[in-house]
Design a protein around this motif. Sequence first.
Motif, PDB file in Angstrom:
ATOM      1  N   SER A   5      52.767  47.543 -17.934  1.00  0.00           N
ATOM      2  CA  SER A   5      51.390  48.030 -18.039  1.00  0.00           C
ATOM      3  C   SER A   5      50.429  46.847 -18.093  1.00  0.00           C
ATOM      4  N   THR A   6      49.171  47.155 -17.911  1.00  0.00           N
ATOM      5  CA  THR A   6      48.167  46.098 -18.011  1.00  0.00           C
ATOM      6  C   THR A   6      48.133  45.520 -19.423  1.00  0.00           C
ATOM      7  N   ALA A  10      48.283  41.542 -20.416  1.00  0.00           N
ATOM      8  CA  ALA A  10      47.288  40.919 -21.298  1.00  0.00           C
ATOM      9  C   ALA A  10      47.953  40.285 -22.519  1.00  0.00           C
ATOM     10  N   ARG A  11      48.948  40.948 -23.057  1.00  0.00           N
ATOM     11  CA  ARG A  11      49.645  40.444 -24.243  1.00  0.00           C
ATOM     12  C   ARG A  11      50.369  39.129 -23.945  1.00  0.00           C
ATOM     13  N   LEU A  12      50.821  38.959 -22.719  1.00  0.00           N
ATOM     14  CA  LEU A  12      51.580  37.759 -22.359  1.00  0.00           C
ATOM     15  C   LEU A  12      50.696  36.598 -21.909  1.00  0.00           C
ATOM     16  N   ARG A  13      49.412  36.841 -21.716  1.00  0.00           N
ATOM     17  CA  ARG A  13      48.534  35.797 -21.188  1.00  0.00           C
ATOM     18  C   ARG A  13      48.569  34.490 -21.983  1.00  0.00           C
ATOM     19  N   PRO A  14      48.489  34.514 -23.308  1.00  0.00           N
ATOM     20  CA  PRO A  14      48.530  33.238 -24.046  1.00  0.00           C
ATOM     21  C   PRO A  14      49.827  32.449 -23.798  1.00  0.00           C
ATOM     22  N   GLN A  15      50.940  33.140 -23.716  1.00  0.00           N
ATOM     23  CA  GLN A  15      52.215  32.461 -23.450  1.00  0.00           C
ATOM     24  C   GLN A  15      52.247  31.908 -22.034  1.00  0.00           C
ATOM     25  N   LEU A  16      51.687  32.654 -21.096  1.00  0.00           N
ATOM     26  CA  LEU A  16      51.624  32.184 -19.711  1.00  0.00           C
ATOM     27  C   LEU A  16      50.771  30.922 -19.612  1.00  0.00           C
ATOM     28  N   LEU A  17      49.652  30.926 -20.311  1.00  0.00           N
ATOM     29  CA  LEU A  17      48.769  29.760 -20.275  1.00  0.00           C
ATOM     30  C   LEU A  17      49.456  28.540 -20.888  1.00  0.00           C
ATOM     31  N   ALA A  18      50.127  28.721 -21.998  1.00  0.00           N
ATOM     32  CA  ALA A  18      50.837  27.603 -22.624  1.00  0.00           C
ATOM     33  C   ALA A  18      51.902  27.054 -21.686  1.00  0.00           C
ATOM     34  N   LEU A  38      48.389  36.782 -12.706  1.00  0.00           N
ATOM     35  CA  LEU A  38      48.022  38.097 -13.240  1.00  0.00           C
ATOM     36  C   LEU A  38      47.481  39.015 -12.149  1.00  0.00           C
ATOM     37  N   VAL A  39      46.697  38.473 -11.239  1.00  0.00           N
ATOM     38  CA  VAL A  39      46.189  39.279 -10.122  1.00  0.00           C
ATOM     39  C   VAL A  39      47.353  39.747  -9.255  1.00  0.00           C
ATOM     40  N   THR A  56      59.884  38.146 -17.975  1.00  0.00           N
ATOM     41  CA  THR A  56      60.658  37.401 -16.979  1.00  0.00           C
ATOM     42  C   THR A  56      60.035  37.553 -15.604  1.00  0.00           C
ATOM     43  N   TRP A  57      59.655  38.768 -15.262  1.00  0.00           N
ATOM     44  CA  TRP A  57      59.019  39.057 -13.977  1.00  0.00           C
ATOM     45  C   TRP A  57      57.712  38.278 -13.843  1.00  0.00           C
ATOM     46  N   LEU A  58      56.897  38.308 -14.886  1.00  0.00           N
ATOM     47  CA  LEU A  58      55.593  37.659 -14.840  1.00  0.00           C
ATOM     48  C   LEU A  58      55.710  36.135 -14.833  1.00  0.00           C
TER      49      LEU A  58
END
Length: 71
Positions: A5-6, A10-18, A38-39, A56-58
């Motif tokens: 889900s969106t 959104a919840r994973l964004r901080p981890q992705l940025l790090a 994310l897009v 994992t997918w993201l």
Amino acid sequence: MATASTDDLARLRPQLLAFALRRVRNREQAEDAVQEALVAALEGLDRYAGDSSVSTWLFGILKHKIVDGFR
């Protein structure tokens, strides 16, 4: 089958940025890579098969975006 889900994205964004910051060592480039990932995930949300976790997918998408940025 798992779904993404969106809210998951959104919840994973901080981890992705790090993760991206550790790879590119430039905040602007890291932000761009995360945004592109994310897009791409939002565009492909209906194709998420659930064979792996959402994270994992993201992170896989993000890794490809970072590599594309080095090309």
